[in-house]
Write a protein that holds these residues in place. Structure first.
Motif, PDB file in Angstrom:
ATOM      1  N   LEU A 193      63.564 -46.502 -33.753  1.00 33.84           N
ATOM      2  CA  LEU A 193      62.362 -45.467 -33.239  1.00 33.84           C
ATOM      3  C   LEU A 193      61.334 -46.004 -32.233  1.00 33.84           C
ATOM      4  CD1 LEU A 193      61.824 -43.635 -36.631  1.00 33.84           C
ATOM      5  CD2 LEU A 193      63.055 -42.689 -34.645  1.00 33.84           C
ATOM      6  N   HIS A 194      61.090 -47.294 -32.682  1.00 32.28           N
ATOM      7  CA  HIS A 194      60.019 -47.760 -31.390  1.00 32.28           C
ATOM      8  C   HIS A 194      60.562 -47.644 -30.101  1.00 32.28           C
ATOM      9  CE1 HIS A 194      57.559 -50.892 -29.443  1.00 32.28           C
ATOM     10  NE2 HIS A 194      58.635 -51.439 -28.848  1.00 32.28           N
ATOM     11  N   TRP A 195      62.033 -48.034 -29.842  1.00 33.95           N
ATOM     12  CA  TRP A 195      62.395 -47.977 -28.402  1.00 33.95           C
ATOM     13  C   TRP A 195      62.861 -46.410 -28.026  1.00 33.95           C
ATOM     14  CZ3 TRP A 195      61.885 -51.359 -25.035  1.00 33.95           C
ATOM     15  CH2 TRP A 195      61.669 -52.564 -25.497  1.00 33.95           C
ATOM     16  N   ILE A 196      63.226 -45.751 -29.097  1.00 34.59           N
ATOM     17  CA  ILE A 196      63.452 -44.153 -28.817  1.00 34.59           C
ATOM     18  C   ILE A 196      62.048 -43.722 -28.182  1.00 34.59           C
ATOM     19  CG2 ILE A 196      63.568 -41.836 -30.226  1.00 34.59           C
ATOM     20  CD1 ILE A 196      65.678 -43.548 -31.818  1.00 34.59           C
ATOM     21  N   TYR A 197      60.894 -43.918 -28.920  1.00 31.34           N
ATOM     22  CA  TYR A 197      59.642 -43.300 -28.413  1.00 31.34           C
ATOM     23  C   TYR A 197      59.215 -44.114 -27.216  1.00 31.34           C
ATOM     24  CZ  TYR A 197      58.549 -41.138 -32.870  1.00 31.34           C
ATOM     25  OH  TYR A 197      58.425 -40.173 -33.947  1.00 31.34           O
ATOM     26  N   LYS A 198      59.413 -45.215 -27.034  1.00 34.60           N
ATOM     27  CA  LYS A 198      59.265 -45.934 -25.526  1.00 34.60           C
ATOM     28  C   LYS A 198      59.971 -45.362 -24.641  1.00 34.60           C
ATOM     29  CE  LYS A 198      57.814 -49.414 -22.879  1.00 34.60           C
ATOM     30  NZ  LYS A 198      56.358 -49.588 -22.638  1.00 34.60           N
ATOM     31  N   MET A 199      61.344 -45.231 -24.743  1.00 35.92           N
ATOM     32  CA  MET A 199      62.135 -44.423 -23.758  1.00 35.92           C
ATOM     33  C   MET A 199      61.720 -43.176 -23.471  1.00 35.92           C
ATOM     34  SD  MET A 199      65.712 -46.018 -24.519  1.00 35.92           S
ATOM     35  CE  MET A 199      66.636 -45.034 -23.189  1.00 35.92           C
ATOM     36  N   SER A 200      61.190 -42.451 -24.716  1.00 36.63           N
ATOM     37  CA  SER A 200      60.837 -41.040 -24.437  1.00 36.63           C
ATOM     38  C   SER A 200      59.424 -41.017 -23.614  1.00 36.63           C
ATOM     39  CB  SER A 200      60.206 -40.313 -25.691  1.00 36.63           C
ATOM     40  OG  SER A 200      59.715 -39.225 -25.673  1.00 36.63           O
ATOM     41  N   ASP A 201      58.488 -41.839 -23.822  1.00 41.38           N
ATOM     42  CA  ASP A 201      57.296 -41.965 -22.769  1.00 41.38           C
ATOM     43  C   ASP A 201      57.760 -42.033 -21.568  1.00 41.38           C
ATOM     44  OD1 ASP A 201      55.437 -41.469 -24.812  1.00 41.38           O
ATOM     45  OD2 ASP A 201      55.149 -43.796 -25.194  1.00 41.38           O
ATOM     46  N   LEU A 202      58.812 -43.072 -20.982  1.00 43.56           N
ATOM     47  CA  LEU A 202      59.163 -43.266 -19.675  1.00 43.56           C
ATOM     48  C   LEU A 202      60.009 -42.228 -19.170  1.00 43.56           C
ATOM     49  CD1 LEU A 202      60.031 -47.164 -20.476  1.00 43.56           C
ATOM     50  CD2 LEU A 202      58.114 -46.130 -19.175  1.00 43.56           C
ATOM     51  N   LEU A 203      60.657 -41.350 -19.885  1.00 41.31           N
ATOM     52  CA  LEU A 203      61.420 -40.471 -19.587  1.00 41.31           C
ATOM     53  C   LEU A 203      60.875 -39.194 -19.661  1.00 41.31           C
ATOM     54  CD1 LEU A 203      64.875 -41.432 -21.189  1.00 41.31           C
ATOM     55  CD2 LEU A 203      64.295 -41.854 -18.634  1.00 41.31           C
ATOM     56  N   SER A 204      59.687 -38.862 -20.065  1.00 38.70           N
ATOM     57  CA  SER A 204      59.163 -37.593 -20.310  1.00 38.70           C
ATOM     58  C   SER A 204      58.825 -36.800 -19.195  1.00 38.70           C
ATOM     59  CB  SER A 204      57.727 -37.636 -21.025  1.00 38.70           C
ATOM     60  OG  SER A 204      56.853 -38.559 -20.566  1.00 38.70           O
ATOM     61  N   LEU A 205      58.713 -37.406 -17.961  1.00 35.40           N
ATOM     62  CA  LEU A 205      58.415 -36.621 -16.599  1.00 35.40           C
ATOM     63  C   LEU A 205      59.678 -36.640 -15.644  1.00 35.40           C
ATOM     64  CD1 LEU A 205      54.527 -37.528 -16.300  1.00 35.40           C
ATOM     65  CD2 LEU A 205      55.704 -35.474 -17.302  1.00 35.40           C
ATOM     66  N   THR A 206      60.886 -37.034 -16.147  1.00 35.93           N
ATOM     67  CA  THR A 206      62.029 -36.891 -15.304  1.00 35.93           C
ATOM     68  C   THR A 206      62.855 -35.812 -15.727  1.00 35.93           C
ATOM     69  OG1 THR A 206      63.306 -38.479 -16.906  1.00 35.93           O
ATOM     70  CG2 THR A 206      61.598 -39.552 -15.384  1.00 35.93           C
ATOM     71  N   PRO A 207      63.899 -35.730 -14.676  1.00 32.29           N
ATOM     72  CA  PRO A 207      64.800 -34.507 -15.003  1.00 32.29           C
ATOM     73  C   PRO A 207      65.578 -34.868 -16.118  1.00 32.29           C
ATOM     74  CG  PRO A 207      64.645 -35.004 -12.831  1.00 32.29           C
ATOM     75  CD  PRO A 207      64.026 -36.236 -13.395  1.00 32.29           C
ATOM     76  N   VAL A 208      65.917 -35.781 -16.473  1.00 34.00           N
ATOM     77  CA  VAL A 208      66.863 -36.273 -17.671  1.00 34.00           C
ATOM     78  C   VAL A 208      66.231 -35.886 -19.191  1.00 34.00           C
ATOM     79  CG1 VAL A 208      66.369 -38.792 -17.909  1.00 34.00           C
ATOM     80  CG2 VAL A 208      68.668 -37.727 -18.256  1.00 34.00           C
ATOM     81  N   TYR A 209      64.983 -35.888 -19.145  1.00 36.10           N
ATOM     82  CA  TYR A 209      64.548 -36.012 -20.583  1.00 36.10           C
ATOM     83  C   TYR A 209      65.064 -34.779 -21.382  1.00 36.10           C
ATOM     84  CZ  TYR A 209      61.118 -35.961 -24.191  1.00 36.10           C
ATOM     85  OH  TYR A 209      60.764 -36.230 -25.459  1.00 36.10           O
ATOM     86  N   GLY A 210      65.390 -33.780 -20.826  1.00 33.50           N
ATOM     87  CA  GLY A 210      65.803 -32.598 -22.021  1.00 33.50           C
ATOM     88  C   GLY A 210      67.198 -33.156 -22.420  1.00 33.50           C
ATOM     89  N   ILE A 211      68.108 -33.680 -21.630  1.00 35.40           N
ATOM     90  CA  ILE A 211      69.432 -34.160 -22.315  1.00 35.40           C
ATOM     91  C   ILE A 211      69.015 -35.476 -23.303  1.00 35.40           C
ATOM     92  CG2 ILE A 211      71.528 -35.308 -21.693  1.00 35.40           C
ATOM     93  CD1 ILE A 211      71.249 -34.217 -18.599  1.00 35.40           C
ATOM     94  N   TYR A 212      68.061 -36.296 -23.001  1.00 38.70           N
ATOM     95  CA  TYR A 212      67.590 -37.336 -23.864  1.00 38.70           C
ATOM     96  C   TYR A 212      67.070 -36.770 -25.143  1.00 38.70           C
ATOM     97  CZ  TYR A 212      65.147 -41.383 -25.802  1.00 38.70           C
ATOM     98  OH  TYR A 212      64.368 -42.301 -26.480  1.00 38.70           O
ATOM     99  N   GLU A 213      66.413 -35.854 -25.117  1.00 40.02           N
ATOM    100  CA  GLU A 213      65.820 -35.154 -26.319  1.00 40.02           C
ATOM    101  C   GLU A 213      66.803 -34.607 -27.157  1.00 40.02           C
ATOM    102  OE1 GLU A 213      61.907 -32.494 -27.060  1.00 40.02           O
ATOM    103  OE2 GLU A 213      63.566 -31.580 -26.078  1.00 40.02           O
ATOM    104  N   GLN A 214      67.960 -34.226 -26.462  1.00 40.85           N
ATOM    105  CA  GLN A 214      69.226 -33.611 -27.600  1.00 40.85           C
ATOM    106  C   GLN A 214      69.802 -34.877 -28.068  1.00 40.85           C
ATOM    107  OE1 GLN A 214      71.693 -30.916 -24.959  1.00 40.85           O
ATOM    108  NE2 GLN A 214      73.167 -31.091 -26.439  1.00 40.85           N
ATOM    109  N   HIS A 215      70.064 -35.772 -26.992  1.00 40.85           N
ATOM    110  CA  HIS A 215      70.507 -36.906 -27.688  1.00 40.85           C
ATOM    111  C   HIS A 215      70.227 -37.700 -29.085  1.00 40.85           C
ATOM    112  CE1 HIS A 215      72.468 -41.106 -27.970  1.00 40.85           C
ATOM    113  NE2 HIS A 215      71.305 -41.649 -27.887  1.00 40.85           N
ATOM    114  N   VAL A 216      68.600 -37.527 -28.732  1.00 42.73           N
ATOM    115  CA  VAL A 216      67.994 -38.267 -29.897  1.00 42.73           C
ATOM    116  C   VAL A 216      67.998 -37.392 -31.175  1.00 42.73           C
ATOM    117  CG1 VAL A 216      65.849 -38.729 -30.869  1.00 42.73           C
ATOM    118  CG2 VAL A 216      66.484 -39.656 -28.508  1.00 42.73           C
ATOM    119  N   ARG A 217      67.961 -36.113 -31.019  1.00 48.54           N
ATOM    120  CA  ARG A 217      68.266 -35.019 -31.981  1.00 48.54           C
ATOM    121  C   ARG A 217      69.529 -35.273 -32.860  1.00 48.54           C
ATOM    122  NH1 ARG A 217      65.713 -31.107 -28.915  1.00 48.54           N
ATOM    123  NH2 ARG A 217      67.779 -30.233 -28.357  1.00 48.54           N
TER     124      ARG A 217
END
Length: 712
Positions: free
Chosen positions: A456-480
């Motif tokens: 989760l530490h790295w999941i949140y870290k990557m979430s912060d870094l990807l949050s304003l990129t076009p890929v964030y929606g797919i990343y969020e779906q992957h984490v779910r």
């Protein structure tokens, strides 16, 4: 401080209703450990018979309104202090030990000898079931930490502040041992990996870190030493040394206390005491001091690279690990050890779960021959060493397969270590980001707290870094997708849960609502609304953090104002902390702006102002709002907290932790160039600047690979 007349003939004559209080003659002690409290507090009392045969009184003091919340701390204190006497083979030397809850106290606690002062939330626990498991653990560990200081710091005091780690590193390590004795079902020793070890590895991977033993000549430099290096890195190298030395470690500690009681000591004198028991009757190739100086007198820690040949011959090499790749033009302070470490190396294999030990002493390659039947080897067994490990690609692929097919083949600590190492090494540009991403696919089968917290530490870290990129929606779906099985396992039912299962539930459900799990969001919001509307009288204390935060995140002004009113009227300090953290999760910018301004008002204690600001900055909807607020109010913040608060440096690092563009870096640098005197936060500015550069590097080198991986 000690007013007196140096006149033997003067007699005491108390008149006009004045009261004279006479204290017992103090033991020999350093003046920074002297304290007195003048109050109308009440106390809850107990006692124990010391190993010296004397009766020792233990009392917990608080405001009268909080008296009912002092019982748990008293039980822990009596249990821990009597345990420490036996553990250190040194009797507690005072006739009493007071623990005092201070309503407005910027730091967490202070170990004044015989009169320890605490922030209220660090000492008080509601006895009628409204305190969470995390609040109880916080109190138990802080009490155990401060009581450890009665030996490490008070009975034996560092000679100067460059030896601060002798106080804080020891107390940070021993707090786990003491609280584990008091609460044996909490698995405290397992938690060390994700709380202290990984925290130390994060900060000490920066070029702007500092050695454990670091010179300090003024108050700001001294205050800056109260960081993860003195605390978590200090505790981690002690744990590493104990694991390597075995029982002789504790014998060396006892000898150190016997030699230097009521005096000051240097780090070298600790190692001398260790050597006298470790090398007694043995021929030691390397003294404890020779080994440990490489860990205390130079910045950073090693990255070990393990390559395995077709004949099962392992080749191990070391280099300093930088989480942010440096350029050839970057200045790296010289080291007398040339950034080489004498490494207490341990490993397990597919054929043996018993750790094998080997001291790696020079930078050149070391070899280990494995039996031909061994299919895998995991270095840093149990994550007891302060180093990271990289493997050749076939070995990483083998770990990925092992975790997916039989993840319990290695311990939870080792699984957590693999995850943290893989992501860290990939972030440093020394491993493809696909390796840790593939490694974590197995999490759909993981049920243990430690690996999930590492992930989760790295999941949140990557979430912060990807949050304003076009890929964030797919990343969020992957984490779910990773979270769905474990959310179904932890459920909302708290009955019969173990201590770590309780922590796991809270962490998983928090991640659930943050990454858009519909069922988690609906349940949490429904529970919040029922509580707010009065149809439900209470929320289980171990679910409050999730429910409060989700209720605010998916609510509006009405929900925010309700929780703010709860914060204002409650007398439970832990409940106040929960409210403050949850209120920062609003997704409405003007509410967050109002909240930041409230943090400067009388409604929020001065001790909590920085906590509010840091909490809002961690919310993607509050990042820029917080950054502007801090810049606009820098003068006030600097005056209040810049010289005497250990939290000021943490503020600087936190508000910038998600900055990941060149523009944000330039803004950050420009502001601090204009405000170059950051007081005790000066070193933190350099660390924050380096971390921002690391974020920029990560996006430049990993964004496309992550995008490709997610789209497969």
């Amino acid at each position: 401080m000690f007013p007196c007349f140096d006149e033997p003939a003067i007699e005491m004559d108390i008149v006009n209703g004045l009261t004279c209080t006479e204290f017992q003659t103090s033991v020999r002690m350093s003046s920074y450990l002297v304290a007195f409290v003048v109050s109308k507090f009440g106390s809850r009392n107990s006692s124990f018979v010391s190993t010296s045969g004397e009766n020792v009184t233990v009392r917990v003091w608080s405001r009268p309104e909080a008296y009912d919340q002092t019982e748990f701390a008293l039980e822990v204190a009596v249990s821990v202090i009597s345990f420490y006497e036996k553990f250190f083979d040194t009797a507690y030397p005072l006739p009493k030990q007071d623990l005092c809850a201070i309503p407005d106290f910027t730091i967490g606690a202070m170990e004044n000898w015989g009169l320890i002062t605490y922030r209220e939330s660090a000492l008080l626990v509601d006895p009628i079931g409204t305190s969470s498991a995390s609040q109880k653990q916080r109190v138990a560990t802080i009490v155990a930490h401060e009581l450890a200081h009665q030996w490490f710091g008070n009975l034996v005091t560092m000679a100067w502040w460059d030896g601060l780690w002798l106080n804080e590193g020891f107390a940070s390590y021993v707090e786990y041992i003491g609280s584990n004795h008091s609460q044996p079902d909490w698995n405290m020793m397992d938690q060390f990996v994700v709380k202290d070890l990984q925290t130390a590895l994060t900060l000490d991977s920066l070029n702007s870190s500092h050695p454990i033993i670091t010179g300090a000549t003024d108050p700001d430099e001294i205050n800056a030493l109260f960081d993860s290096i003195s605390y978590e890195k200090g505790s981690t190298i002690l744990r590493m040394l104990r694991n390597f030395m075995g029982d002789t470690f504790l014998e060396g500690i006892k000898e150190y206390l016997r030699r230097h009681r009521y005096h000051n000591a240097e780090t070298s004198e600790l190692w001398d005491s260790m050597d006298d028991v470790y090398c007694s009757g043995n021929l030691c190739d390397h003294s404890v001091g020779e080994i440990m100086d490489t860990w205390t007198k130079q910045t950073g820690y090693p990255l070990l690279t393990v390559n395995r040949s077709s004949s099962n011959l392992l080749t191990v090499s070391q280099e300093r690990f930088f989480s942010v790749p440096h350029k050839d033009t970057d200045y790296i302070p010289p080291s007398v050890y040339n950034y080489q470490w004498k490494i207490p190396f341990t490993y397990i294999t597919s054929s043996s779960a018993t750790p094998m030990k080997k001291l790696i002493t020079v930078q050149k390659d070391k070899t280990i021959q494995l039996d031909s039947s061994v299919t895998w080897m995991k270095a840093n067994a149990g994550q007891t060493g302060l180093y990271r490990v990289n493997y050749d690609l076939p070995s990483w692929v083998q770990f990925i397969s092992l975790l997916q097919n039989n993840h319990v083949a290695m311990s939870a600590a080792d699984r957590a270590g693999l995850i943290d190492d893989a992501f860290s090494i990939a972030s440093a540009g020394k491993l493809s980001i696909e390796v840790p991403l593939n490694l974590t696919i197995y999490l759909t089968n993981e049920q243990d707290y430690l690996p999930w917290i590492s992930a989760l530490h790295w999941i949140y870290k990557m979430s912060d870094l990807l949050s304003l990129t076009p890929v964030y929606g797919i990343y969020e779906q992957h984490v779910r997708g990773l979270l769905t099985p474990i959310i179904g396992s932890v459920t909302w039912n708290t009955t019969g849960s173990s201590h770590l299962d309780t922590f796991l539930r809270s962490s998983i459900l928090s991640a659930g609502w943050r990454f858009g799990d519909t069922d988690t969001i609906n349940t949490a919001v429904s529970m919040f609304n029922s509580w707010m509307n009065g149809s439900s009288k209470s929320i289980h204390p171990d679910l409050k953090s999730v429910v409060y935060s989700a209720g605010i995140a998916f609510g509006g002004e009405k929900e925010w104002d309700y929780l703010w009113s709860v914060y204002q009227r409650t007398d439970d300090t832990a409940e106040k902390d929960l409210c403050l953290r949850a209120l920062a999760n609003s997704r409405i910018p003007w509410l967050l702006s109002r909240y930041l301004h409230y943090s400067f008002s009388d409604a929020v204690r001065s001790q909590d102002t920085l906590y509010v600001i840091r909490s809002v900055s961690g919310n993607i909807f509050g990042r820029s709002i917080t950054w502007n607020f801090v810049r606009n109010n820098w003068g006030i913040l600097k005056e209040r907290y810049g010289s005497g608060s250990f939290s000021f440096g943490r503020l600087i690092r936190t508000i910038s932790s998600s900055f990941s563009t060149q523009l944000e870096l330039e803004e950050f640098e420009e502001f601090f160039n204009q405000h170059s005197d950051a007081g005790s936060g000066t070193r933190s500015y350099l660390q924050a600047e380096e971390a921002i550069k690391g974020n920029i590097y990560w996006l430049e080198h990993n964004l496309q690979d992550v995008t490709n991986w997610l789209n497969v």
